[in-house]
Motif scaffolding. Sequence first.
Motif, PDB file in Angstrom:
ATOM      1  N   CYS A 203       0.816  -0.785   0.151  1.00 30.43           N
ATOM      2  CA  CYS A 203       0.291   0.349   0.135  1.00 30.43           C
ATOM      3  C   CYS A 203       0.678   1.431   0.082  1.00 30.43           C
ATOM      4  CB  CYS A 203      -0.908   0.168   1.174  1.00 30.43           C
ATOM      5  SG  CYS A 203      -2.528  -1.716   1.114  1.00 30.43           S
ATOM      6  N   THR A 205       2.579   2.671   2.355  1.00 30.23           N
ATOM      7  CA  THR A 205       2.764   3.572   4.056  1.00 30.23           C
ATOM      8  C   THR A 205       3.891   3.015   4.424  1.00 30.23           C
ATOM      9  OG1 THR A 205       1.375   4.556   4.985  1.00 30.23           O
ATOM     10  CG2 THR A 205       0.578   2.269   4.365  1.00 30.23           C
ATOM     11  N   ALA A 246       2.521   8.126   6.804  1.00 35.34           N
ATOM     12  CA  ALA A 246       1.545   7.714   6.213  1.00 35.34           C
ATOM     13  C   ALA A 246       0.901   7.828   5.613  1.00 35.34           C
ATOM     14  CB  ALA A 246       0.979   6.702   7.116  1.00 35.34           C
ATOM     15  N   HIS A 247       0.834   6.794   4.562  1.00 34.68           N
ATOM     16  CA  HIS A 247      -0.346   7.498   2.769  1.00 34.68           C
ATOM     17  C   HIS A 247      -1.594   6.846   2.934  1.00 34.68           C
ATOM     18  CE1 HIS A 247       3.857   9.695   2.049  1.00 34.68           C
ATOM     19  NE2 HIS A 247       4.038   8.674   2.233  1.00 34.68           N
ATOM     20  N   LEU A 250      -2.502   4.008   8.604  1.00 36.50           N
ATOM     21  CA  LEU A 250      -0.853   3.106   9.289  1.00 36.50           C
ATOM     22  C   LEU A 250      -1.331   1.353   9.873  1.00 36.50           C
ATOM     23  CD1 LEU A 250       1.911   3.766  10.220  1.00 36.50           C
ATOM     24  CD2 LEU A 250       0.622   4.850  12.298  1.00 36.50           C
TER      25      LEU A 250
END
Length: 347
Positions: A203, A205, A246-247, A250
């Motif tokens: 993902c 992140t 985080a993107h 999380l």
Amino acid sequence: MNTPSRTGLVVGKFWPPHRGHQLLLETAAAQVTELVVLVYANPDSASQPAAVRADWLRMLYRGDDGSAGPRIGQTPLRIFVLSAAADGVPPDAADDTTQREFVRQWLVRQGIPVDVVFSSEAYGPGFAAHLSVAHVAVDNARRQVPVSGTRVRANPAEHAAFLHPLVAAQLGVVPPASVPRVVFLGAESSGKSTLCAALAEACGTAWVPEYGRTLHEQKNGNLDYDDLLYIARRHAELEDEAAAQAHGVLFCDTNAATTALYSYYYFHRCDPALQAMAAVCGQRYAHTFVCAPTVPFEQDGWRGPEALRSFQHGMILMQLDYFGIPFTLVEGTVAERVAQVRAALGA
């Protein structure tokens, strides 16, 4: 060349301790070699008395080596709880001269000389002058941390963003998250860490490893009772730090509720502050996944026997039911589990 010793003083209700208090304490600690903190109010809180609030401060500033006492960086904190009965604390409504003289006399009786007062209030300069010491003002205008204890007491949920997760949990609230947090629970060697890492990569992140495992190894397996609350506190802090990187989401390996289970397992008791952190896990995480203990067991020297996995799995499920936290069970290979999680989250 040795730095001359310098003792700072901070006085407050800390009712409850909030980020503004933390800014004050941390700013002060950076400028002194020892920081004296007096915690009191008159009338005091019945549900959160000064002794409890002082303990929250000690919890917030406990380091990896809990035996060293609370400290900020290299600066030790000497936290004192004062009361009307034992120390003659004047009423909050008493005039400034009475308040200042009370502290001056208390310091003299205790044999504690101070060099500088730190405050975030208008009374600070006059208070310091009464003690014949220097004064440092810290964010008096509340620009850095726009909050006060009065506002938090009036509406903890509205001001939760200005509370450390440990303190917020004692008030039954959770600070807002910058990104949704997804937590993975499971027995030892059930694939939580592997799955979190795989999901973070898939993902793009960040993810947060289980801090309890980190401290367990650092202490060579010799955890103390007080370590369990510290583990929950540090894990929450590490989540907050990781959230900034985080993107979109999380991923978190373990939560305070599981840490509370281990507290009961190892020590047959659990600190009320840790119980409170466990109780708000349903609010803290957007989704909870439980890893089925069906992957091959790996004994790395730090885990209990394989036979314990089934019991741990059952206890986690029981706890989730008790707290009314919905969860998704994931099984199969790592790739299959990644697909199950992404499908549940809407990818």
